[in-house]
Design a protein around this motif. Structure first.
Motif, short mmCIF file in Angstrom:
data_model
loop_
_atom_site.label_atom_id
_atom_site.label_comp_id
_atom_site.label_asym_id
_atom_site.label_seq_id
_atom_site.Cartn_x
_atom_site.Cartn_y
_atom_site.Cartn_z
N ILE A 77 31.66 -54.98 4.04
CA ILE A 77 31.32 -55.28 2.64
C ILE A 77 32.17 -56.45 2.17
O ILE A 77 33.39 -56.34 2.01
N ARG A 84 26.79 -55.83 4.00
CA ARG A 84 26.32 -55.87 2.61
C ARG A 84 27.20 -56.88 1.87
O ARG A 84 28.42 -56.85 1.99
N GLN A 85 26.55 -57.76 1.08
CA GLN A 85 27.29 -58.82 0.41
C GLN A 85 27.77 -58.44 -0.98
O GLN A 85 28.31 -59.27 -1.70
N GLU A 97 25.45 -53.09 -3.52
CA GLU A 97 24.47 -52.93 -2.44
C GLU A 97 24.95 -51.87 -1.45
O GLU A 97 24.16 -51.06 -0.95
N ALA A 98 26.23 -51.89 -1.15
CA ALA A 98 26.80 -50.94 -0.19
C ALA A 98 26.70 -49.52 -0.72
O ALA A 98 26.32 -48.60 0.02
N ALA A 138 23.16 -48.36 -0.40
CA ALA A 138 22.82 -48.06 1.01
C ALA A 138 23.44 -46.75 1.46
O ALA A 138 22.82 -45.99 2.22
#
Length: 127
Positions: free
Chosen positions: A11, A37-38, A42-43, A46
């Protein structure tokens, strides 16, 4: 070096850092699969939806929208299988001793690592 983990989650908001770190992880056979994940948001998504089920996470500290510490707060709240066995390594360029102390006080963070990640550091993590 034998594969240490099944799935690794990286991340970091910086594309170049992700590229370099991923290459080091791949060339070291650190994990069978590496997800990137950027953003921390988002992480978290997910992790919540189960699309990423990591054994280990490399987490950047300084990111926009949600930083590494905010990620840890959200990570604490989510219900995912095997959460307590996930190892989180804080991977940051921060030299602030307060950041180091604060991250290592978190029950999910195993170690604070100064960027860049190297083969030598990975070997030390495996031993």
């Amino acid at each position: 070096m034998p594969v240490t983990y099944k799935k690794c989650l990286l991340i970091d908001d910086n594309y170049i850092d992700n590229f370099v770190t991923r290459r080091i992880l791949e060339s070291s056979n650190f994990a069978e699969e590496i997800a990137v994940r950027q953003s921390a948001t988002e992480a978290i998504s997910a992790l919540k939806d189960g699309s990423v089920k990591p054994d280990v996470i490399f987490l950047d500290l300084r990111m926009p929208l949600m930083n590494g510490f905010e990620f840890l707060t959200e990570f604490e709240k989510i219900e995912i299988e095997g959460k307590d066995s996930i190892k989180i390594f804080m991977l940051s360029s921060s030299l602030d001793p307060t950041d180091v102390k604060r991250s290592t006080e978190n029950k999910y963070v195993v170690q604070f690592i100064h960027k860049p990640l190297t083969h030598k550091i990975l070997e030390e993590l495996g031993s």
